[in-house]
Design an enzyme around this catalytic site. Structure first.
Site, PDB file in Angstrom:
ATOM      1  N   LYS A 181       0.845  -1.206   0.000  1.00 58.45           N
ATOM      2  CA  LYS A 181       0.000   0.000   0.000  1.00 58.45           C
ATOM      3  C   LYS A 181       0.887   1.266   0.000  1.00 58.45           C
ATOM      4  CE  LYS A 181      -3.145  -3.110   0.401  1.00 58.45           C
ATOM      5  NZ  LYS A 181      -4.521  -3.437   0.634  1.00 58.45           N
TER       6      LYS A 181
HETATM    7  C1  LIG Z   1      -5.340  -4.535   1.155  1.00 54.02           C
HETATM    8  C2  LIG Z   1      -6.787  -4.360   1.317  1.00 54.02           C
HETATM    9  C3  LIG Z   1      -7.453  -4.733   2.488  1.00 54.02           C
HETATM   10  C4  LIG Z   1      -6.786  -5.496   3.591  1.00 54.02           C
HETATM   11  O1  LIG Z   1      -5.853  -4.748   4.298  1.00 54.02           O
HETATM   12  P1  LIG Z   1      -5.043  -5.439   5.498  1.00 54.02           P
HETATM   13  O2  LIG Z   1      -4.359  -4.276   6.173  1.00 54.02           O
HETATM   14  O3  LIG Z   1      -4.082  -6.387   4.868  1.00 54.02           O
HETATM   15  O4  LIG Z   1      -6.025  -6.115   6.386  1.00 54.02           O
HETATM   16  C5  LIG Z   1      -8.784  -4.415   2.607  1.00 54.02           C
HETATM   17  N1  LIG Z   1      -9.471  -3.800   1.624  1.00 54.02           N
HETATM   18  C6  LIG Z   1      -8.879  -3.451   0.469  1.00 54.02           C
HETATM   19  C7  LIG Z   1      -9.676  -2.752  -0.584  1.00 54.02           C
HETATM   20  C8  LIG Z   1      -7.517  -3.740   0.256  1.00 54.02           C
HETATM   21  O5  LIG Z   1      -6.949  -3.440  -0.915  1.00 54.02           O
END
Ligand SMILES: *Cc1c(COP(=O)(O)O)cnc(C)c1O
Length: 382
Positions: free
Chosen positions: A182
Site C-alpha cells: 500500500k
Molecule cells: C489490502 C486491502 C485490504 C486489507 O488490508 P489489510 O491491512 O491487509 O487487512 C482491505 N481492503 C482493500 C480494498 C484492500 O486493498
C-alpha cells in the site's frame, strides 16, 4: 534489463533507526508511539479521531462489532474488492450483499446499492477502488433515506479526497491499510478514522479485549474491568515507529505516484484495444494506487500473454482483484452464485492488468515500462 517490482516498501535509515530505538527500550506495546502515530494520521487526514489497529481487516471488523452487526443483518458491499471487505461482515455472522461495480471506475454502483437495500440492511460498505473516490453524495443520500451506516474501505486510498475532504471522513468510519504494497507501510497495520467520538472510543476499547481502562489510565495496577467482548487487534510500538517515519514521507510518495501515473497515461493513451478507468474529476482527487489497463477488442483474453511478456522484461504486474469476491469459492458455494451476476466486476477481474506507479520507480523505469507495455500490446494484437 531493469527490475521493476509491482510494489516495494520504501524503508529508509529513519525507519531502521526508529525501530532500533523501540528495540533498545522497554516498551513494545501500549507505548507513546502508537498515540503519536494516531495524532500524525489525524493531522494528515484532518480526522478528529484516529484509532490504530493491527490491519485494515481488523478495523473493518471492529466497526461491525461496534455497531452490533450480527446474524440476520445484511451489509451492502461491492463485488469487486479485496476479500477482507466482505470477510469482516462474515466474521460477525452477518450477510454481505454484493452489488456490481461501475465499468468506468470499478466503484460500487449507487443504483445497485439502492436496489439492494432490504429491511435487514444495516450498513453500506464502499471501497475507493484503486484510490479513486466513490461518489459519496449519492451513497450518503441512500444511507440517509434508509437510516443506514456507511463504512469506507480506504485501503488503497490514503491521500484521496472527495470534495476536498479526505476519504474516510464522509461515512461513519474509514479504514486504512499499511500492508507492504500500500502507499505507506508498517509491515502489518491499519487505522480507523472517524468524526464520531463514541465510535472512536468503542473501537479503541474493542481493539484491546474490551478493557475499560488502558494502561496509562490506571491509577493502580489491575484497576480495570471488561464490559465488552473485545479482540486483540492492537498496533505495536515497532509498527508505529515505522509508521511515524512513513507518514512524514507520504506527501512526497503521493506526488511521485501521481507523476508516474500521469506519465504512463500519456504514453499509453494512443494504444489500441485498451481503455483506462476514469480517474480524477472536479469532485474527486485520486491517491493513484496503480495504473490499470482494461483489455478490449483484439486484446480480450490476451492478458496472460501480455503479463508473461512484461515479466520476462523484469516488469512486475498485479491484478486488482483476480476474482470478483462472490466468485471466490467460499462465497460462491455459501450463497450459490452462478457466476453471471456481476458482469462488470467479472470483466474487471478478468480483463485488467495493473501496472506499478509507486515511489520506488523513477523516470527511466517509467520510460522502460511504457515502451515495453506498448510493445507487448502490439505483439498480442496479432
Ligand atoms: C489490502 C486491502 C485490504 C486489507 O488490508 P489489510 O491491512 O491487509 O487487512 C482491505 N481492503 C482493500 C480494498 C484492500 O486493498
Amino acid at each position: 534489463m531493469r527490475n521493476i517490482p509491482f510494489g516495494k516498501p520504501m524503508i529508509g535509515a529513519e525507519e531502521r533507526q526508529s525501530v532500533l530505538e523501540v528495540l533498545n527500550g522497554t516498551t513494545l506495546v501500549h507505548g507513546p508511539r502508537v498515540t503519536r502515530f494516531e495524532a500524525s494520521f489525524s493531522e494528515f487526514s484532518g480526522a478528529p479521531h484516529s484509532v490504530a489497529v493491527s490491519s485494515c481487516t481488523a478495523g473493518l471488523h471492529l466497526f461491525y462489532l461496534a455497531i452490533g452487526v450480527g446474524a440476520g443483518d445484511e451489509v451492502i458491499v461491492p463485488a469487486q474488492t479485496h476479500v477482507a471487505t466482505a470477510h469482516a461482515i462474515e466474521f460477525c455472522g452477518a450477510k454481505p450483499v454484493f452489488v456490481d461495480v461501475l465499468n468506468h471506475t470499478g466503484n460500487i454502483d449507487p443504483a445497485g446499492v439502492e436496489a439492494a437495500v432490504t429491511e435487514r440492511t444495516r450498513a453500506i460498505s464502499v471501497v475507493h477502488f484503486l484510490g479513486v473516490p466513490v461518489d459519496m453524495d449519492l451513497i450518503l443520500s441512500i444511507a440517509d433515506t434508509h437510516g443506514l451506516l456507511v463504512v469506507e474501505d480506504c485501503a488503497l486510498a490514503i491521500g484521496a479526497r472527495y470534495k476536498n475532504l479526505h476519504v474516510g471522513l464522509h461515512g461513519d468510519v474509514g479504514c486504512f491499510s499499511f500492508y507492504p504494497v500500500k502507499h505507506i507501510t508498517t509491515a502489518e497495520g491499519g487505522i480507523v478514522i472517524t468524526r464520531d467520538q463514541d465510535f472512536a472510543e468503542k473501537i479503541a476499547t474493542l481493539r484491546a479485549f474490551g478493557v475499560n481502562r488502558h494502561h496509562g489510565e490506571r491509577k493502580i495496577a489491575g484497576d480495570y474491568d471488561v464490559p465488552l467482548l473485545g479482540y486483540n487487534y492492537r498496533m505495536n510500538e515497532i509498527e508505529a515507529a515505522i509508521g511515524l517515519e512513513q507518514i512524514k514521507k507520504l506527501p512526497e510518495f503521493l506526488k511521485l505516484r501521481k507523476q508516474n501515473f500521469t506519465y504512463l497515461e500519456q504514453k499509453l493513451v494512443d494504444c489500441r484495444n485498451i481503455s483506462f478507468f476514469t480517474n480524477e474529476n472536479e469532485k474527486c482527487q485520486s491517491s493513484y494506487y496503480c495504473f490499470s489497463i482494461l483489455l478490449e477488442g483484439k486484446l480480450l483474453n490476451k492478458r496472460e500473454e501480455i503479463i508473461q511478456f512484461l515479466n520476462n522484461k523484469g516488469i512486475g504486474t498485479s491484478i486488482y482483484y483476480p476474482k470478483a469476491v462472490p466468485m471466490m469459492k467460499y462465497y460462491k458455494k455459501k450463497y450459490g452464485y452462478s457466476g453471471e451476476e456481476f458482469p462488470n466486476a467479472s470483466r474487471i477481474s478478468e480483463q485488467t492488468i495493473s501496472l506499478p506507479v509507486g515511489p520506488h520507480l523513477n523516470l527511466e523505469d517509467m520510460q522502460y515500462m511504457a515502451n515495453h507495455v506498448t510493445q507487448a500490446l502490439k505483439i498480442a494484437e496479432n
